[in-house]
Design a protein around this motif. Structure first.
Motif, PDB file in Angstrom:
ATOM      1  N   TRP A   9     -14.051 -20.374 -92.129  1.00  0.00           N
ATOM      2  CA  TRP A   9     -14.235 -19.352 -93.146  1.00  0.00           C
ATOM      3  C   TRP A   9     -15.737 -19.121 -92.947  1.00  0.00           C
ATOM      4  O   TRP A   9     -16.649 -20.153 -92.429  1.00  0.00           O
ATOM      5  N   SER A  10     -15.298 -18.221 -93.010  1.00  0.00           N
ATOM      6  CA  SER A  10     -16.917 -17.227 -92.346  1.00  0.00           C
ATOM      7  C   SER A  10     -18.311 -17.514 -94.098  1.00  0.00           C
ATOM      8  O   SER A  10     -17.211 -17.529 -95.182  1.00  0.00           O
ATOM      9  N   HIS A  11     -19.083 -17.851 -93.738  1.00  0.00           N
ATOM     10  CA  HIS A  11     -19.749 -18.283 -94.993  1.00  0.00           C
ATOM     11  C   HIS A  11     -19.326 -18.630 -95.943  1.00  0.00           C
ATOM     12  O   HIS A  11     -18.907 -19.555 -97.348  1.00  0.00           O
ATOM     13  N   GLU A  12     -19.132 -20.511 -94.694  1.00  0.00           N
ATOM     14  CA  GLU A  12     -18.381 -21.424 -95.416  1.00  0.00           C
ATOM     15  C   GLU A  12     -20.093 -22.434 -96.852  1.00  0.00           C
ATOM     16  O   GLU A  12     -20.564 -22.040 -96.080  1.00  0.00           O
ATOM     17  N   PRO A  13     -19.620 -22.609 -97.595  1.00  0.00           N
ATOM     18  CA  PRO A  13     -20.698 -23.466 -98.865  1.00  0.00           C
ATOM     19  C   PRO A  13     -21.486 -24.543 -98.053  1.00  0.00           C
ATOM     20  O   PRO A  13     -20.212 -24.744 -97.254  1.00  0.00           O
ATOM     21  N   GLU A  14     -22.808 -24.525 -98.033  1.00  0.00           N
ATOM     22  CA  GLU A  14     -23.633 -25.576 -97.526  1.00  0.00           C
ATOM     23  C   GLU A  14     -22.548 -27.060 -97.474  1.00  0.00           C
ATOM     24  O   GLU A  14     -22.779 -27.851 -97.059  1.00  0.00           O
ATOM     25  N   TRP A  15     -22.431 -27.654 -98.653  1.00  0.00           N
ATOM     26  CA  TRP A  15     -21.664 -28.776 -99.097  1.00  0.00           C
ATOM     27  C   TRP A  15     -20.560 -29.001 -97.567  1.00  0.00           C
ATOM     28  O   TRP A  15     -19.889 -30.262 -97.485  1.00  0.00           O
ATOM     29  N   MET A  16     -19.092 -27.807 -97.803  1.00  0.00           N
ATOM     30  CA  MET A  16     -18.608 -27.851 -97.254  1.00  0.00           C
ATOM     31  C   MET A  16     -18.814 -27.684 -95.467  1.00  0.00           C
ATOM     32  O   MET A  16     -17.892 -29.117 -94.718  1.00  0.00           O
ATOM     33  N   SER A  17     -19.753 -26.997 -95.071  1.00  0.00           N
ATOM     34  CA  SER A  17     -20.670 -27.897 -93.984  1.00  0.00           C
ATOM     35  C   SER A  17     -20.436 -28.709 -93.261  1.00  0.00           C
ATOM     36  O   SER A  17     -20.283 -29.507 -92.327  1.00  0.00           O
ATOM     37  N   GLY A  18     -21.190 -29.711 -94.406  1.00  0.00           N
ATOM     38  CA  GLY A  18     -21.547 -30.533 -93.761  1.00  0.00           C
ATOM     39  C   GLY A  18     -20.901 -31.874 -93.629  1.00  0.00           C
ATOM     40  O   GLY A  18     -20.710 -32.547 -93.347  1.00  0.00           O
ATOM     41  N   LEU A  19     -19.647 -31.474 -95.326  1.00  0.00           N
ATOM     42  CA  LEU A  19     -18.459 -32.340 -94.800  1.00  0.00           C
ATOM     43  C   LEU A  19     -17.749 -32.105 -93.584  1.00  0.00           C
ATOM     44  O   LEU A  19     -17.282 -33.474 -92.821  1.00  0.00           O
ATOM     45  N   ARG A  20     -18.078 -30.989 -93.296  1.00  0.00           N
ATOM     46  CA  ARG A  20     -17.410 -30.260 -91.474  1.00  0.00           C
ATOM     47  C   ARG A  20     -17.359 -31.506 -90.969  1.00  0.00           C
ATOM     48  O   ARG A  20     -16.972 -32.106 -89.903  1.00  0.00           O
ATOM     49  N   ALA A  21     -19.206 -31.002 -90.451  1.00  0.00           N
ATOM     50  CA  ALA A  21     -19.737 -32.324 -89.801  1.00  0.00           C
ATOM     51  C   ALA A  21     -19.635 -33.813 -90.110  1.00  0.00           C
ATOM     52  O   ALA A  21     -19.288 -34.422 -89.153  1.00  0.00           O
ATOM     53  N   ARG A  22     -19.348 -34.462 -90.961  1.00  0.00           N
ATOM     54  CA  ARG A  22     -19.556 -35.804 -90.781  1.00  0.00           C
ATOM     55  C   ARG A  22     -17.801 -36.296 -90.697  1.00  0.00           C
ATOM     56  O   ARG A  22     -17.873 -37.314 -90.110  1.00  0.00           O
ATOM     57  N   MET A  46      -6.564 -37.000 -95.709  1.00  0.00           N
ATOM     58  CA  MET A  46      -6.993 -36.042 -97.260  1.00  0.00           C
ATOM     59  C   MET A  46      -6.901 -34.406 -97.101  1.00  0.00           C
ATOM     60  O   MET A  46      -5.706 -33.900 -96.225  1.00  0.00           O
ATOM     61  N   LEU A  47      -7.092 -33.728 -98.706  1.00  0.00           N
ATOM     62  CA  LEU A  47      -6.369 -33.272 -98.727  1.00  0.00           C
ATOM     63  C   LEU A  47      -7.128 -31.622 -97.396  1.00  0.00           C
ATOM     64  O   LEU A  47      -8.211 -31.696 -96.950  1.00  0.00           O
ATOM     65  N   THR A  48      -6.507 -30.501 -97.270  1.00  0.00           N
ATOM     66  CA  THR A  48      -7.440 -29.758 -96.421  1.00  0.00           C
ATOM     67  C   THR A  48      -8.441 -29.156 -97.154  1.00  0.00           C
ATOM     68  O   THR A  48      -8.232 -29.196 -98.414  1.00  0.00           O
ATOM     69  N   LEU A  49      -9.506 -28.522 -96.209  1.00  0.00           N
ATOM     70  CA  LEU A  49     -10.755 -28.125 -97.220  1.00  0.00           C
ATOM     71  C   LEU A  49     -11.012 -27.661 -98.578  1.00  0.00           C
ATOM     72  O   LEU A  49     -11.129 -27.395 -99.420  1.00  0.00           O
ATOM     73  N   LYS A  50      -9.951 -26.485 -98.261  1.00  0.00           N
ATOM     74  CA  LYS A  50      -9.434 -25.025 -99.059  1.00  0.00           C
ATOM     75  C   LYS A  50      -9.150 -25.748-100.670  1.00  0.00           C
ATOM     76  O   LYS A  50      -9.309 -24.853-101.027  1.00  0.00           O
ATOM     77  N   TYR A  51      -8.809 -26.979-100.436  1.00  0.00           N
ATOM     78  CA  TYR A  51      -8.241 -27.501-102.047  1.00  0.00           C
ATOM     79  C   TYR A  51      -9.153 -28.722-102.322  1.00  0.00           C
ATOM     80  O   TYR A  51      -9.007 -29.059-103.464  1.00  0.00           O
ATOM     81  N   LEU A  52     -10.246 -28.166-101.686  1.00  0.00           N
ATOM     82  CA  LEU A  52     -11.915 -29.313-101.975  1.00  0.00           C
ATOM     83  C   LEU A  52     -12.026 -29.061-103.886  1.00  0.00           C
ATOM     84  O   LEU A  52     -13.689 -28.959-104.078  1.00  0.00           O
ATOM     85  N   PHE A  53     -11.796 -27.579-103.963  1.00  0.00           N
ATOM     86  CA  PHE A  53     -12.644 -26.844-104.549  1.00  0.00           C
ATOM     87  C   PHE A  53     -13.157 -27.020-106.276  1.00  0.00           C
ATOM     88  O   PHE A  53     -12.038 -27.764-106.188  1.00  0.00           O
TER      89      PHE A  53
END
Length: 331
Positions: free
Chosen positions: A300-313, A1-8
């Motif tokens: 990154w600091s202040h990641e959106p909630e969806w990204m923190s949740g995705l990272r955890a999954r 998958m793409l790095t998280l910064k490209y998921l917006f």
């Protein structure tokens, strides 16, 4: 998958890239149904027909692989196989390198295939048989496929192992994953490689990437982005692993056999596939692990909630995929 910064979601970027093709301007509201994983995919219409814009940053993709994918799709469609069809851009090319304020992207547009995703419908015996047939026919066609230019072939499983090894060097603590790369490299080197058992595979022939058209009672495959040269058993194992999630446990053996019966009806002379499954699963787990590791590496600091949740999954999935690292493969 793409790095998280490209998921917006980025509708402005998608619209800028789409200007390389013809489209119905009023259909851009369909961008709300976008999805992003290994690529960003934005639906739209051209003369009323649904199309899919697919793009990804150039640093995330291999241009030769993309060119080879498009060549293989043309070959499949020439041989009347149900696969997605690329649409030429206004300049006549199927692959566009688009320079934008957000960076440079590789982009293509595809027609929507008919039917419904297998992952969203009831999988009766006839559909499972058709699903297996679609994979068997794909492998039979792959055996006869020769790229027009040898230097523009799709990458091989050894190239993927090399890619994993190179990426893991950026993570000094990932010694078990690095050892797994070398283990699999040595293990696969002992396998016979013949025209019957080895060739260009889809790699991700899961139910969400195969559509069933009830009218024609046919299957259509999409998303050849992960294709590679590997043993055909890899495709069969991956398909069955994904299919297991769609089937009740008590029905599994019967449903599995329906898929395999369909597969062998098109794949040619039978040989022992299932002994190859454990090593194929180890390869898939390792490849998935390294891709996720690379995706979540930057924080990154202040990641959106969806990204923190995705990272955890993703981190939970990585833990699951790493469980077999270093163990003996039992056939």
């Amino acid at each position: 998958m793409l790095t998280l910064k490209y998921l917006f979601q980025n509708n402005d970027l998608a619209e800028m890239i789409l200007k390389n093709w013809s489209y119905d301007p009023e259909s851009l509201d369909m961008f709300q149904y976008y999805r992003i994983s290994s690529n960003a995919v934005y639906p739209f219409r051209d003369q009323g027909e649904v199309r899919l814009l697919r793009f990804a940053p150039v640093e995330e993709k291999n241009q030769i692989n993309l060119i080879a994918e498009l060549e293989f799709l043309r070959y499949l469609r020439t041989n009347h196989y149900g696969a997605m069809e690329a649409m030429p851009s206004l300049s006549g090319t199927e692959l566009v390198e688009a320079h934008t304020p957000w960076g440079t992207y590789y982009a293509s547009v595809f027609k929507r295939v008919p039917g419904s995703q297998l992952g969203g419908i009831e999988l009766n015996d006839a559909i499972l048989y058709c699903y297996g047939q679609a994979l068997g026919e794909l492998h039979q066609l792959s055996r006869r496929f020769t790229p027009e230019q040898e230097e523009k072939r799709r990458w091989t499983y050894t190239d993927v192992l090399n890619w994993m090894q190179e990426n893991l060097r950026d993570f000094p603590t990932e010694t078990s994953a690095l050892n797994e790369v070398e283990f699999l490299r040595t293990y696969f080197a002992t396998w016979p490689m013949t025209q019957q058992n080895f060739g260009l595979i889809h790699y991700d022939f899961e139910p969400d990437n195969v559509f069933y058209d009830e009218g024609s009672m046919s299957c259509y495959a999409i998303d050849f982005d992960d294709s590679m040269y590997h043993w055909y058993a890899m495709d069969v194992e991956q398909s069955l692993e994904s299919l297991r999630e769609e089937i009740e446990p008590e029905q599994w053996e019967v449903k599995k056999q329906q898929f395999l019966n369909g597969y062998w009806s098109k794949a040619g002379e039978r040989y022992d596939l299932e002994d190859m499954f454990p090593a194929c699963r180890r390869f898939a787990n390792l490849y998935g692990y390294v891709r996720m590791l690379r995706s979540v590496a930057e924080q990154w600091s202040h990641e959106p909630e969806w990204m923190s949740g995705l990272r955890a999954r993703l981190e939970r999935k990585m833990t699951e995929k790493a469980e077999q690292f270093g163990k003996t493969i039992e056939c």
